[in-house]
Scaffold this motif. Structure first.
Motif, PDB file in Angstrom:
ATOM      1  N   ALA A  38      13.600  59.059  42.990  1.00 22.96           N
ATOM      2  CA  ALA A  38      13.302  59.618  41.668  1.00 22.96           C
ATOM      3  C   ALA A  38      12.432  58.625  40.912  1.00 22.96           C
ATOM      4  CB  ALA A  38      14.583  59.910  40.896  1.00 22.96           C
ATOM      5  N   ASN A  40      10.080  57.920  37.392  1.00 23.74           N
ATOM      6  CA  ASN A  40       9.724  58.320  36.038  1.00 23.74           C
ATOM      7  C   ASN A  40       8.492  57.551  35.578  1.00 23.74           C
ATOM      8  OD1 ASN A  40      10.057  59.639  33.476  1.00 23.74           O
ATOM      9  ND2 ASN A  40      10.858  57.712  32.666  1.00 23.74           N
ATOM     10  N   SER A  79       5.524  73.273  35.974  1.00 22.03           N
ATOM     11  CA  SER A  79       5.211  73.206  34.545  1.00 22.03           C
ATOM     12  C   SER A  79       6.242  74.043  33.799  1.00 22.03           C
ATOM     13  CB  SER A  79       3.796  73.712  34.269  1.00 22.03           C
ATOM     14  OG  SER A  79       3.637  75.054  34.700  1.00 22.03           O
ATOM     15  N   SER A  82      11.942  71.032  31.176  1.00 24.57           N
ATOM     16  CA  SER A  82      12.393  69.948  30.298  1.00 24.57           C
ATOM     17  C   SER A  82      13.912  69.849  30.362  1.00 24.57           C
ATOM     18  CB  SER A  82      11.938  70.190  28.855  1.00 24.57           C
ATOM     19  OG  SER A  82      12.538  71.376  28.334  1.00 24.57           O
ATOM     20  N   LEU A 340      11.002  62.987  43.755  1.00 24.07           N
ATOM     21  CA  LEU A 340      10.748  63.538  42.425  1.00 24.07           C
ATOM     22  C   LEU A 340       9.912  62.552  41.631  1.00 24.07           C
ATOM     23  CD1 LEU A 340      11.487  65.537  39.997  1.00 24.07           C
ATOM     24  CD2 LEU A 340      13.319  63.899  39.512  1.00 24.07           C
ATOM     25  N   GLY A 342       8.192  62.493  37.707  1.00 24.72           N
ATOM     26  CA  GLY A 342       8.008  63.214  36.453  1.00 24.72           C
ATOM     27  C   GLY A 342       7.941  62.249  35.293  1.00 24.72           C
ATOM     28  N   SER A 343       8.199  62.763  34.104  1.00 24.36           N
ATOM     29  CA  SER A 343       8.179  61.934  32.907  1.00 24.36           C
ATOM     30  C   SER A 343       9.167  62.474  31.893  1.00 24.36           C
ATOM     31  CB  SER A 343       6.776  61.913  32.293  1.00 24.36           C
ATOM     32  OG  SER A 343       6.769  61.159  31.081  1.00 24.36           O
ATOM     33  N   ASN A 344       9.660  61.572  31.049  1.00 14.71           N
ATOM     34  CA  ASN A 344      10.514  61.985  29.944  1.00 14.71           C
ATOM     35  C   ASN A 344       9.698  62.527  28.775  1.00 14.71           C
ATOM     36  OD1 ASN A 344      10.183  58.862  30.087  1.00 14.71           O
ATOM     37  ND2 ASN A 344      10.234  59.326  27.901  1.00 14.71           N
ATOM     38  N   LEU A 356       7.415  69.009  30.551  1.00 13.81           N
ATOM     39  CA  LEU A 356       7.260  67.751  31.278  1.00 13.81           C
ATOM     40  C   LEU A 356       6.410  67.934  32.537  1.00 13.81           C
ATOM     41  CD1 LEU A 356      10.982  66.524  31.121  1.00 13.81           C
ATOM     42  CD2 LEU A 356       9.125  66.072  29.479  1.00 13.81           C
ATOM     43  N   VAL A 358       5.952  67.486  36.305  1.00 18.74           N
ATOM     44  CA  VAL A 358       6.921  67.290  37.387  1.00 18.74           C
ATOM     45  C   VAL A 358       6.258  67.573  38.732  1.00 18.74           C
ATOM     46  CG1 VAL A 358       9.117  68.022  38.394  1.00 18.74           C
ATOM     47  CG2 VAL A 358       8.868  67.936  35.903  1.00 18.74           C
ATOM     48  N   PHE A 360       7.314  67.445  42.875  1.00 17.95           N
ATOM     49  CA  PHE A 360       8.465  67.362  43.778  1.00 17.95           C
ATOM     50  C   PHE A 360       7.946  67.475  45.202  1.00 17.95           C
ATOM     51  CE2 PHE A 360      12.372  69.304  45.746  1.00 17.95           C
ATOM     52  CZ  PHE A 360      13.157  68.163  45.622  1.00 17.95           C
ATOM     53  N   LEU A 381      15.228  71.164  33.735  1.00 20.90           N
ATOM     54  CA  LEU A 381      14.908  70.319  34.890  1.00 20.90           C
ATOM     55  C   LEU A 381      16.149  70.110  35.758  1.00 20.90           C
ATOM     56  CD1 LEU A 381      12.922  68.548  36.467  1.00 20.90           C
ATOM     57  CD2 LEU A 381      13.354  66.709  34.807  1.00 20.90           C
TER      58      LEU A 381
END
Length: 408
Positions: A38, A40, A79, A82, A340, A342-344, A356, A358, A360, A381
């Motif tokens: 994972a 971020n 897309s 969240s 994974l 993604g971003s916060n 967010l 994402v 995968f 998410l």
């Protein structure tokens, strides 16, 4: 009669943990080992360059995804996703793998992170139950306590693959013994408190005792592995590099992460990239990374931010390519690893925590090109997190704000 040995028994017998082809003389391997990564990126990506305009498997790659064209069957871009209730701008980083709501609030208490739930299931089978790497920790214990992170790829490499001198090993053993003594002393000092405190305080003490028991288990495991040889790798230890040199730092971490998975030193990794105001040594970049993320639609700032974003994407593509190039039984290392990224933050310039970015990749999922959900009513998410848990053998039907699963 040919004696059948598992591949792992053969490799450990010769002190090597690198993946080898299935050798007929030693029998077939069991089902492939599954892993989870994972990642971020706390400042996210410039949305217009990240999200494809088309949906489905035949979507046209966005500018940031073009370097991954040869891998498009190996990943899904999402897309409209969240964590409902997770707000607070940059504070949302704490909730990226937990989905705990309102991380910026005064009374916020985090919950267990996705990686640690998986590590509890599979972590007893490797030297490291999980690795927590990067600038800030994404990993939280069952009691919501942050797990320390390792920022240096050079130190991560040393912990994973360098044996150390006998003097250093002796010092480690003494530290472990000291750790046992401290835990015993703490438990002894607090044992009688449970009969003298309120119900709420008793709950806090129960959480404390759970944390102590978990620490004791980690000490015992570390002692058990201390005498076992570490895996041998051909790659040299990366040079120490600060996170200000963001792309070089990412590549070094991703190399160590690939080796950790390949040698089965761990099966769970949580990594968070950098979020600071240092100026990356990249062509055309003259401003700090954090400042550029607050571009306010300034064209020159967006141009500089794109350089950093593209460097980040290139590092991710190289990481995924590297996993895909390593062949194991029944597929590649990527086929057996769900990744994974993604971003916060969906829009760092405005501190928005919805929509967010994402990606995968990997696993044996039937990847779906661009999966677009409602940008005004986001998909949790955590629905993807439940898929990730179940793929790793965790028998769990929900996590955080989940309402269903994404795949299947």
């Amino acid at each position: 009669m040919i004696r059948t040995l598992s591949r792992r028994a053969f490799l450990r017998g010769v002190g090597v943990s690198l993946s080898l082809p299935v050798l007929e003389s030693f029998g077939a391997s069991s089902s492939p080992i599954r892993r989870t990564v994972a990642i971020n990126i706390p400042l996210g990506f410039h949305g217009p360059n990240f999200f494809p305009k088309d949906v489905g498997s035949d979507y046209k790659l966005s500018p940031y995804l073009e370097p991954a064209a040869h891998l498009r069957s190996k990943f899904t871009v999402f897309s409209g996703m969240s964590h409902p209730g997770v707000d607070g701008g940059h504070s949302a980083e704490k909730s990226f793998l937990t989905a705990a709501p309102h991380p910026a609030s005064r009374g916020f208490k985090n919950t267990v992170s996705l990686d640690q739930v998986i590590a509890k299931k599979v972590g007893d089978q490797t030297r490291f139950a999980a690795l927590t790497l990067g600038d800030k920790s994404l990993s939280y214990s069952q009691n919501g306590v942050p797990i320390p992170t390792e920022n240096s790829p050079a130190r991560s490499f040393a912990n994973l693959f360098l044996a150390g001198t006998e003097k250093e090993l002796s010092r480690q053993r003494q530290h472990l013994q000291d750790g046992h003594s401290i835990l015993d002393s703490v438990l002894s000092d607090t044992r009688d408190l449970g009969r003298k405190v309120s119900v709420r305080d008793k709950e806090k003490l129960d959480e404390f005792y759970t944390a102590v028991r978990e620490a004791e288990k980690r000490l015992v495991k570390t002692e058990d592995w201390l005498g076992r040889p570490k895996p041998i790798v051909e790659e040299a230890q990366p040079k120490d590099v600060i996170s200000g040199d963001i792309v070089t730092w990412l590549r070094a971490h991703f190399t160590v992460m690939k080796l950790a998975l390949q040698t089965d030193s761990t099966r769970v990794i949580a990594f968070s990239s950098a979020n600071h105001s240092l100026v990356p040594p990249l062509p055309g970049v003259t401003m700090g990374y954090h400042g550029l993320s607050h571009h306010g639609k300034n064209p020159d700032m967006i141009r500089q931010l794109e350089v950093i974003d593209r460097g980040t994407m290139d590092a991710w593509v190289e990481f995924v390519e590297g996993l895909d190039s390593i062949q194991e039984s029944e597929g590649s290392l990527l086929d057996h690893t769900q990744v994974l990224m993604g971003s916060n933050l969906g829009n760092a310039s405005a501190h928005f925590t919805d929509n967010l970015p994402v990606l995968f990749a990997g696993g044996d999922y039937r990847h779906q090109g661009h999966r677009a959900f409602d940008r005004n009513d986001n998909e949790p998410l955590c629905n993807l997190f439940v898929n990730m848990l179940q793929w790793m053998g965790v028998e769990q039907e929900s996590f955080g704000s989940s309402t269903k699963t994404i795949f299947g």
